[in-house]
Design an enzyme around this catalytic site. Sequence first.
Site, PDB file in Angstrom:
ATOM      1  N   THR A   1       0.845  -1.206   0.000  1.00 57.62           N
ATOM      2  CA  THR A   1       0.000   0.000   0.000  1.00 57.62           C
ATOM      3  C   THR A   1       0.877   1.252   0.000  1.00 57.62           C
ATOM      4  OG1 THR A   1      -1.734  -1.160   1.206  1.00 57.62           O
ATOM      5  CG2 THR A   1      -1.760   1.250   1.325  1.00 57.62           C
TER       6      THR A   1
ATOM      7  N   GLN B   1       0.291  -8.608  -6.540  1.00 63.73           N
ATOM      8  CA  GLN B   1      -0.178  -9.977  -6.762  1.00 63.73           C
ATOM      9  C   GLN B   1       0.685 -10.725  -7.780  1.00 63.73           C
ATOM     10  OE1 GLN B   1      -2.496 -11.658  -5.138  1.00 63.73           O
ATOM     11  NE2 GLN B   1      -3.253  -9.957  -3.908  1.00 63.73           N
TER      12      GLN B   1
ATOM     13  N   HIS C   1       4.408 -10.221   1.797  1.00 64.81           N
ATOM     14  CA  HIS C   1       3.504 -11.232   2.374  1.00 64.81           C
ATOM     15  C   HIS C   1       2.649 -11.941   1.331  1.00 64.81           C
ATOM     16  CE1 HIS C   1      -0.611  -9.276   2.653  1.00 64.81           C
ATOM     17  NE2 HIS C   1       0.099  -8.192   2.458  1.00 64.81           N
TER      18      HIS C   1
ATOM     19  N   THR D   1      14.089   3.940  10.521  1.00 66.14           N
ATOM     20  CA  THR D   1      15.054   2.868  10.758  1.00 66.14           C
ATOM     21  C   THR D   1      14.581   1.620  10.030  1.00 66.14           C
ATOM     22  OG1 THR D   1      15.572   3.806  12.905  1.00 66.14           O
ATOM     23  CG2 THR D   1      16.155   1.491  12.569  1.00 66.14           C
TER      24      THR D   1
ATOM     25  N   CYS E   1      -9.441  -7.010   1.488  1.00 68.93           N
ATOM     26  CA  CYS E   1      -9.496  -5.566   1.719  1.00 68.93           C
ATOM     27  C   CYS E   1     -10.922  -5.056   1.646  1.00 68.93           C
ATOM     28  CB  CYS E   1      -8.650  -4.830   0.700  1.00 68.93           C
ATOM     29  SG  CYS E   1      -7.039  -5.523   0.620  1.00 68.93           S
TER      30      CYS E   1
HETATM   31  N1  PLP Z   1      -2.174  -4.035  -4.287  1.00 64.10           N
HETATM   32  C1  PLP Z   1      -2.773  -5.213  -4.508  1.00 64.10           C
HETATM   33  C2  PLP Z   1      -3.117  -5.621  -5.906  1.00 64.10           C
HETATM   34  C3  PLP Z   1      -3.066  -6.065  -3.436  1.00 64.10           C
HETATM   35  O1  PLP Z   1      -3.665  -7.232  -3.660  1.00 64.10           O
HETATM   36  C4  PLP Z   1      -2.714  -5.658  -2.125  1.00 64.10           C
HETATM   37  C5  PLP Z   1      -3.048  -6.490  -0.950  1.00 64.10           C
HETATM   38  O2  PLP Z   1      -4.025  -7.212  -0.950  1.00 64.10           O
HETATM   39  C6  PLP Z   1      -2.077  -4.418  -1.954  1.00 64.10           C
HETATM   40  C7  PLP Z   1      -1.825  -3.640  -3.061  1.00 64.10           C
HETATM   41  C8  PLP Z   1      -1.670  -3.939  -0.606  1.00 64.10           C
HETATM   42  O3  PLP Z   1      -0.503  -4.589  -0.167  1.00 64.10           O
HETATM   43  P1  PLP Z   1      -0.149  -4.608   1.384  1.00 64.10           P
HETATM   44  O4  PLP Z   1      -1.052  -5.604   2.023  1.00 64.10           O
HETATM   45  O5  PLP Z   1       1.284  -5.004   1.464  1.00 64.10           O
HETATM   46  O6  PLP Z   1      -0.371  -3.229   1.895  1.00 64.10           O
END
Ligand code: PLP
Length: 401
Positions: free
Chosen positions: A72, A178, A200, A236, A326
């Site tokens: 994000t 992804q 992750h 950091t 999300c």
């Molecule tokens: N972009 C996409 C296409 C995602 O699927 C996700 C997470 O589901 C993100 C961004 C956000 O990544 P993060 O969970 O590391 O903030």
Amino acid sequence: MSRIYFDHSATTPLDPRVLEAMLPFLADSFGNASSQHAEGRKARGAVEIARAQVAALLNGDANEIIFTGSGTEADNLALIGAVRESVGPAHVITSSIEHAAILETCRYLEETGVSVTQLPVDSEGLVDSLDLEAALRPETRIVSVMAASNLVGTVQPISELAEITSDHGALFHTDAVQAGGKIPIDVKVAPIDLVSLSAHKLHGPKGIGALFVRHGVELSPMVFGGGQERGLRSATENVAAIVGFGAAAEIARHDLESEAARLGDLREKIVRELAETVPTAYVIGHPEKRLPGHLALGFAGQEVLAGRLVQLLDKAGIAVSAGSACNAHHADKPSHVLLAMGYDAERARGLVRITLGRFNTEAEVDRFGAILPGLVAELNPDLDWTTSPHLAGTALAETTA
Ligand code: PLP
């Protein structure tokens, strides 16, 4: 009986090899990577090895990687950083099926006076390069189109979109959170300026992301402080998480081809079986241009019951999702992705996402295939499967390759 985890688009279990690489940096090797003493130099060395490992996933150079706190944050830095660096009126182009990390950032930018165009997609979730050509303006600063959809798995023609954008003189960003480690992305071949990644999603730790920033691309920082990460992301360094990201990237790169083939086969096995046993099931997203282990399904006539089906599967020991994690806070709302793909409001609530990962086995796929038909039948016993038409998507029988 052990549970089956089929929700790898939401997050992935940590690979034990990644954990092993991280452990020393959560224990004795605790140094601050900016310190000059031996403890600090050890941490710095580990961070720089990880930077090279993450860069290699994209065929980039190590000093083109900026570590961030998440995918994000990488998305935010790409868009806000590019717009803030520009002078005069700014225009941003994105697609209508992006993750909230992009769409909400665009919404914020709009509030600050930036103009934003959302490109449409077709019924399989693909962006058309002609639409991009038509949307580009002299003041377009950045184009951001995801490499692959978290919801429907469709893989975009990012090389072609990047070429068009580069010819126009704007920056091209792709959210590859992804796609990273699952399909090849080569920044030496395609003129992609900025790429977001997140550990992750590839069997690495949570809370660590990266932004690839091509040599010569100027961004403004969003986080100010001690000037770490070339001044683009002060704080950091989270050394253990960065080391874990590096190890995860290395494994994913090494196994990319064989793992894509294996997951693709497992997915096809599910599709072939369900084509026989659940005739109302249809595939959502592109039947071929898709992430290898990603299967988005609808069940004709039972779309409103998708959430219930996910609960029944959970009770039966199988984790899948109805839509993306999300959007879990807005589960009753139709998916903006499916609406953009032309699904009506009812069917846009009806997606069941099955996403496979490294530790899934054929035996698990078989167990899923054996359990699902009974649960679908339980949902709506009055529905006549044999006459219920496929209202959208692609009938399973047509997708088996
Ligand atoms: N972009 C996409 C296409 C995602 O699927 C996700 C997470 O589901 C993100 C961004 C956000 O990544 P993060 O969970 O590391 O903030």
